[in-house]
Structure formats: C-alpha cells, structure tokens
Motif scaffolding. Structure first.
Motif, short mmCIF file in Angstrom:
data_model
loop_
_atom_site.label_atom_id
_atom_site.label_comp_id
_atom_site.label_asym_id
_atom_site.label_seq_id
_atom_site.Cartn_x
_atom_site.Cartn_y
_atom_site.Cartn_z
N CYS A 76 0.81 -1.23 0.00
CA CYS A 76 0.00 0.00 0.00
C CYS A 76 0.84 1.27 0.00
N LEU A 77 2.15 1.16 0.23
CA LEU A 77 3.01 2.34 0.11
C LEU A 77 2.95 2.88 -1.32
N ALA A 184 16.01 11.09 2.25
CA ALA A 184 17.05 10.88 3.26
C ALA A 184 16.61 9.83 4.28
N ILE A 185 15.40 9.97 4.78
CA ILE A 185 14.94 9.05 5.83
C ILE A 185 14.72 7.64 5.28
N GLY A 186 14.12 7.55 4.08
CA GLY A 186 13.87 6.23 3.49
C GLY A 186 15.15 5.50 3.14
N ALA A 197 8.37 9.23 8.39
CA ALA A 197 8.27 10.18 7.28
C ALA A 197 6.81 10.40 6.88
N MET A 198 6.01 9.34 6.95
CA MET A 198 4.58 9.43 6.65
C MET A 198 3.90 10.47 7.55
N GLU A 199 4.34 10.49 8.81
CA GLU A 199 3.74 11.43 9.75
C GLU A 199 4.21 12.86 9.50
N MET A 207 8.20 9.87 -0.94
CA MET A 207 9.60 9.80 -1.35
C MET A 207 10.35 8.74 -0.54
N SER A 208 10.00 8.64 0.74
CA SER A 208 10.63 7.66 1.59
C SER A 208 10.25 6.24 1.15
N SER A 209 8.99 6.06 0.75
CA SER A 209 8.52 4.75 0.27
C SER A 209 9.31 4.31 -0.96
#
Lengths: 230, 125
Positions: A76-77, A184-186, A197-199, A207-209
């Motif tokens: 689902c990402l 960066a976080i992903g 990152a979703m929050e 982008m993290s996904s």
C-alpha cells in the motif's frame, strides 16, 4: 494466573499497542526523540516479557498477526507514491542521485569503520545491508556469508534509530525540502523510518517509500562489490 | 463490505508478489514486487485509486505497530549481539546519520538547482 498470562494470545500484543499509544502521547507532550512511540513500545514489551517470564514464542503467537500485515501494508506504500507521481516525475533525477549517493555513503562508512574496528570479514558483510529493508537485507547477508540473525537485529536497530532521529538530523543539516527529507529518511532507515516520514507529510512519505525499494535494490548490486574490499 | 473488498484487492496483489518472489530467483521480497505491481496497476487504471484508498491508508497509518513483534525479537538475538555490540552500535549510529545527511543534502541541492533554473527560464520568457 502467571501461567495464564504466559499463554495468553492477546495480553502481550495489547500491552505493545497500549505502550505505543502511551509513547505517542508522551511524544506529543515532550517532543523529544527519546520518547519515540516505537522505541517505548518495544522497550516496554521486552521488560514485560522478562518480568512475567513470558517467552518470545508465546508472545509471537499473538503478535504474528501484526507482522502478517507488513507485506500488504508495504504494498500500500504504492498509494502515496501514486498520489505524488507528478512531483516524482519532475524530480526523478534528484531523487535517484540522492538515493545512489546514500547507498554509497552507507557502504563506504561501513567499510571505513570495519577497518577502524578491525572487524572480521563475516561481521563486515553482516553489516553491509544494514540500511535496507529486512526482507532484502536478509538475502544479501546470506548470500555474502554473513550472520543473518545479527543482520536482522542491526536492520531493526537502524530503523528504530532512523525513526527517532530522522526529523532532528534533517533540522541539524538544514534539509528543508520535503522531497529531500523523505529520500534521506527512506534511504537511511527503510520502512521503519518511512513510518515516521509518513507522519511528517505526504511528500516525505511518498519519497521515503520509493527510497526503500530503490535503495534496497541498489544495495543488492553494490554490496556484492563491496564484499571484496575487506 | 467496502473495506473487505479493498483488503481483498490488496491481499491479491500481495499474493502475486509472493508468487513472483517464488518464481524469480532474485533477492527481491514479495512486498517490493507487490508495491511495484500496485503502482503499475494504479498508473494504468487497472486498479482505480478509490478501490484501495481507504484500507490502504489505514494500513500505512498503522504500519509502525507491525514492526513491534520483530523488534521485540531483538530480545532473542542479544546472545549473538553481545560480543560485538559496541562496534555495531557505533557503526549503526554514525552510518545512519551520515547517510541521512548526505542523501538529504544532495537531493535538496539538485531539487533547488532545478527550481532555480526553472525560475530563471520563467523570468527570461
């Protein structure tokens, strides 16, 4: 009573979720990285299991239903990614260059520190896939002859750390573009960081996904090259 | 029934991911195949967004909880981790910060370069 708790399928999971919620409230109130809901939930559950003498297997009997949802949730990402497709298309060069440099930074850092600590070759290749998602990382470690159990542990620790410090690191290094924060976080802390990152925002999450998948696959390719260096 | 229908679609895509993972001898997990398939289906309109959106958003929102069981399993790996915990912790902290900083700064630099160029072109027109 104690043996009842030790065999309960719901007790451990209920405690995990309550601790997570409590962590979220603490985080809201104090806004400090250490009050990370995930960290608090994990720590509280571990303490509880030790205190009540519950072994991990009976906890997992109930908790496995949470893990079961991990694959469907990862699938689902694709939804936030789809919703940010325009932005992604427009910035694909920046995103890809960012992820590639992140993957190389990770491998070079591990190589350098393996030399500093004079680690064995096996420990070195165990750590190489530490920034990528568990399912890919396990395969890399196994293929290169690492200790898979330790790889899984280190990947989880990296994820929780990234989840905790992601926002702070972005602030410290003045990374303000939502696209850059997400990448960066992903790239540094796979799906567990992505949860944070979703929050932070829709763009960050999307982008993290994307970074989880791309960084994972790039690491598969580069880790086998890096395994020859130490 | 709406949520059941949406969850079913998500499970079917997950299953196809599982199948590809079984058939293709690459170290790509079922979840990543599934993610790519879902994205392609959304982009081509095979799966309309509204057919998966609500359940999908819910799953993504509660995703952090799904990491708890695995992370609690760290309890079990403490035995193997203990002899090397200090270097491992140092490497984890340093690498995670370094990767985040490098990735973020480079991505941001290129994004802003693009914006500046675009801004310049718009001004020239």
């Amino acid at each position: 009573m104690n043996s009842f708790l030790q065999d309960s399928v719901f007790f451990g999971v209920a405690v995990s979720i309550i601790a997570y919620e409590a962590g979220s409230q603490l985080k809201k109130k104090f806004k400090t990285a250490i009050f990370n809901p995930l960290l608090i939930a994990v720590a509280a559950t571990i303490v509880l299991l030790i205190l009540c003498g519950i072994d991990y297997d009976s906890y997992y009997e109930g908790a496995k239903y949470l893990s079961y949802l991990l694959t469907p949730a990862t699938v689902c990402l694709a939804i936030p990614m789809y919703e940010q497709m325009e932005l992604l298309k427009k910035n694909w060069k920046a995103v890809m260059a960012g992820i590639l440099s992140g993957v190389l930074t990770s491998l070079i850092c591990i190589l350098a520190m393996a030399a500093v600590f004079s680690l064995s070759h096996e420990t070195y290749v165990t750590l190489l896939p530490k920034s990528i998602t568990v399912a890919i990382g396990m395969g890399v470690s196994e293929e290169l002859g690492g200790y898979v159990t330790i790889t899984v542990a280190v990947i989880l620790i990296t994820g929780i750390l990234g989840n905790m410090i992601g926002e702070g690191v972005c602030r410290l290094f003045r990374i303000k573009e939502p696209i850059a924060r997400g990448v960066a976080i992903g790239t540094a802390s796979h799906a567990i960081g992505t949860a944070r990152a979703m929050e932070m925002g829709e763009v960050e999450g999307a982008m993290s996904s994307l970074s989880i998948a791309v960084a994972g696959l790039l690491t598969v390719a580069f880790a086998s090259v890096f395994s020859f260096f130490w | 029934m709406k949520y059941v229908r949406q969850f079913t679609i998500i499970l079917v895509v997950s299953f196809i991911g599982e199948l590809l993972n079984y058939l293709i001898p690459l170290p790509v997990p079922a979840s990543i195949y599934g993610l790519v398939i879902m994205l392609i289906c959304l982009l081509t309109g095979v799966i309309p967004l509204h057919a998966v959106r609500d359940t999908g958003r819910f799953l993504v929102e509660v995703m952090p909880l799904m990491f708890i069981p695995g992370a609690v399993g760290l309890l079990e790996s403490w035995g193997v981790l203990r002899p090397i915990w200090a270097p491992v912790l140092a490497i984890t902290v340093v690498t995670t910060v370094a990767v985040m900083a490098a990735t973020g700064r480079i991505t941001q630099g290129i994004v802003r370069m693009g914006q500046k160029k675009e801004g310049g072109e718009a001004a020239n027109e």
